[in-house]
Design an enzyme around this catalytic site. Structure first.
Site, PDB file in Angstrom:
ATOM      1  N   PHE A 159      24.242  10.191  13.869  1.00  0.00           N
ATOM      2  CA  PHE A 159      22.899  10.511  13.381  1.00  0.00           C
ATOM      3  C   PHE A 159      22.837  10.155  11.888  1.00  0.00           C
ATOM      4  CE2 PHE A 159      19.474  13.415  12.099  1.00  0.00           C
ATOM      5  CZ  PHE A 159      18.575  13.232  13.123  1.00  0.00           C
ATOM      6  N   ASP A 163      30.910  16.518  15.039  1.00  0.00           N
ATOM      7  CA  ASP A 163      29.554  17.063  14.987  1.00  0.00           C
ATOM      8  C   ASP A 163      29.138  17.348  16.429  1.00  0.00           C
ATOM      9  OD1 ASP A 163      26.797  17.487  14.897  1.00  0.00           O
ATOM     10  OD2 ASP A 163      26.584  16.243  13.097  1.00  0.00           O
ATOM     11  N   TYR A 220      19.138  24.694  16.914  1.00  0.00           N
ATOM     12  CA  TYR A 220      17.736  24.617  17.388  1.00  0.00           C
ATOM     13  C   TYR A 220      17.593  23.659  18.568  1.00  0.00           C
ATOM     14  CZ  TYR A 220      18.170  20.850  13.967  1.00  0.00           C
ATOM     15  OH  TYR A 220      18.644  19.784  13.241  1.00  0.00           O
ATOM     16  N   LYS A 221      18.667  22.946  18.918  1.00  0.00           N
ATOM     17  CA  LYS A 221      18.603  22.031  20.066  1.00  0.00           C
ATOM     18  C   LYS A 221      18.922  22.825  21.336  1.00  0.00           C
ATOM     19  CE  LYS A 221      19.315  18.045  17.108  1.00  0.00           C
ATOM     20  NZ  LYS A 221      20.277  17.275  16.318  1.00  0.00           N
ATOM     21  N   ARG A 267      13.569   9.064  25.456  1.00  0.00           N
ATOM     22  CA  ARG A 267      14.722   9.959  25.596  1.00  0.00           C
ATOM     23  C   ARG A 267      14.299  11.249  26.299  1.00  0.00           C
ATOM     24  NH1 ARG A 267      17.746  12.589  20.388  1.00  0.00           N
ATOM     25  NH2 ARG A 267      15.703  13.534  20.167  1.00  0.00           N
TER      26      ARG A 267
HETATM   27  C1  PLP Z   1      19.927  16.934  14.924  1.00  0.00           C
HETATM   28  C2  PLP Z   1      21.065  16.398  14.129  1.00  0.00           C
HETATM   29  C3  PLP Z   1      21.155  16.610  12.735  1.00  0.00           C
HETATM   30  C4  PLP Z   1      20.077  17.307  11.983  1.00  0.00           C
HETATM   31  O1  PLP Z   1      20.512  17.826  10.751  1.00  0.00           O
HETATM   32  P1  PLP Z   1      19.661  18.971  10.037  1.00  0.00           P
HETATM   33  O2  PLP Z   1      20.309  19.170   8.733  1.00  0.00           O
HETATM   34  O3  PLP Z   1      19.699  20.174  10.925  1.00  0.00           O
HETATM   35  O4  PLP Z   1      18.250  18.479   9.917  1.00  0.00           O
HETATM   36  C5  PLP Z   1      22.288  16.144  12.087  1.00  0.00           C
HETATM   37  N1  PLP Z   1      23.264  15.477  12.749  1.00  0.00           N
HETATM   38  C6  PLP Z   1      23.195  15.253  14.077  1.00  0.00           C
HETATM   39  C7  PLP Z   1      24.308  14.533  14.760  1.00  0.00           C
HETATM   40  C8  PLP Z   1      22.088  15.680  14.797  1.00  0.00           C
HETATM   41  O5  PLP Z   1      21.993  15.419  16.107  1.00  0.00           O
END
Ligand code: PLP
Length: 395
Positions: A111, A182, A207-208, A354
């Protein structure tokens, strides 16, 4: 306890929600709990609430609850901040553990924020560090004794492709590198055995698949034997050994407590704590089996009824997280038209539609109904309308 557990969630009538991989729906228990925290705790207790309502202990207590879902022992996970911040904390601690090595290895399926945070840390250090970003399939070829840390997201947010956590961690360790995972798309989605993997650090958001609500706090895991040696880069007062001694200089707190930074988000933490009650009595192995079955069914039905869509997720359920993605050139407009039909998925640039599958509140009937509506959009080119082609700020 059998699946699904739809009665535990507020799900709008007629909506099929296939976006729990991005923002989980509202567990019903959250509403009363947040109301209670507002009225009875903040309202009545005011500042006394830090002690009388246990607000200060929550980041560690909720951390233990999250830990049980990802195979982490008691006292190894703490909540706070956002995932981007936790990436920074884990990465800065990891590179400090290998001072002679200057390469951070990641992949281009990661990400963006994870990579951006690494770039920022490298600029800040100004000490010759390099972020090496390779194709996900090539990660293992690039692990050697120049690598300080391997930082990967287990499940690719675009395609759902899943790395082999145990094998890659072992390879990193054999090369003397520190491993950071992660778990943004793993926690609450698939079985994770953090303890068994022996990785040094893990981070993720809630939050996911954990349904903690927009802005819910993130988590960080540090392997228990290492936590007492970590030197926190974000040395905030609540990670201090004695925050209320108000000493002039920083001394890290006990174990994982030192990864706390500042005041915890009490309302969000209350929401998350209540949201996590939906997992009581649920085995992650049952979730995983049900999720693979739903994803397989979705793939079969979409491929049977929507020839314009091309599968870009792994076909083998064991190589996938809990989402399925299809490429389609008019993917953005098509997803808007699908959403207008009450099937909520999302779009990821450049052309990815998705869909996330969460067995807590999705069943086989929902999958068939969703595919019926998606096929209607494609068969009748419902996406080819101007209103579906304007991009919103959040996609
Ligand atoms: C959703 C996601 C994030 C989001 O980071 P935030 O700081 O919570 O906005 C970061 N890394 C990955 C791999 C994600 O899937």
């Amino acid at each position: 306890m059998s699946l699904p557990r739809k009665d535990l969630f507020h799900l709008p009538d007629g909506m099929i929600y296939l976006d729990g991989n991005s923002l989980g729906p509202l567990p019903k228990a959250v509403t009363d709990r947040v109301q209670h925290t507002l009225s009875a705790e903040w309202g009545e207790q005011l500042i006394k609430g830090w002690n009388t309502c246990g607000w200060m202990a929550q980041p560690s207590e909720v951390g233990n609850t999250v830990g049980r879902l990802i195979g982490a022992p008691e006292g190894s996970v703490v909540m706070g901040d956002t995932l981007s911040i936790k990436v920074f904390q884990a990465l800065s601690a990891a590179i400090a553990m290998r001072p002679k090595r200057k390469v951070i290895l990641s992949d281009n399926g990661n990400f963006p924020t994870d990579l951006y945070m690494a770039e920022g840390l490298i600029r800040l250090k100004d000490a010759g560090y390099e972020l090496r970003v390779v194709d996900p399939e090539d990660v293992t070829q690039h692990i050697d004794d120049t690598i300080a840390t391997v930082m990967l997201t287990e499940v690719d947010y675009r395609t759902g492709r899943k790395h082999d956590m145990t094998a890659i961690t072992k390879q990193a360790h054999d090369a003397g590198a520190v491993m950071i995972w992660d778990l943004a798309h793993s926690a609450g989605a698939i079985e994770v055995d953090l303890h068994g993997s022996k990785c040094e650090f893990a981070i993720g958001c809630t939050y996911k698949y954990l349904n903690g609500g927009p802005g819910a706090p993130a988590f960080i895991y540090v392997r228990p034997d290492l936590a007492p040696q970590i030197d926190p880069a974000l040395s905030g007062w609540l990670g201090h050994d004695a925050p209320f001694a108000f000493e002039q200089n920083y001394r890290p707190g006990q174990g994982i407590e030192r990864m706390r930074v500042g005041t915890p988000p009490v309302l969000q933490m209350a929401a998350l704590e209540a949201a996590l009650t939906v997992w009581e009595g649920v085995e992650m192995s049952d979730i995983r089996a049900a999720s693979i079955a739903l994803c397989d069914q979705f793939i079969t039905e979409v491929e049977g009824r929507c020839p314009d869509l091309t599968l870009i997720s792994p076909r083998n359920g064991n190589e996938r997280g809990s989402q399925v993605s299809f490429a389609f050139e008019n993917g953005y407009a098509a997803m808007q038209a699908v959403i207008a039909k009450g099937v909520i998925g999302d779009f990821r640039a450049p052309n990815v539609m998705r869909f996330g599958f969460t067995p807590l509140y999705i069943d086989a009937g929902d999958v068939t109904e969703a595919v019926t509506r998606i096929a209607d959009v494609l068969d009748n080119k419902l996406w080819d309308r101007p209103e579906y082609k304007t991009k919103s700020r959040v996609t």
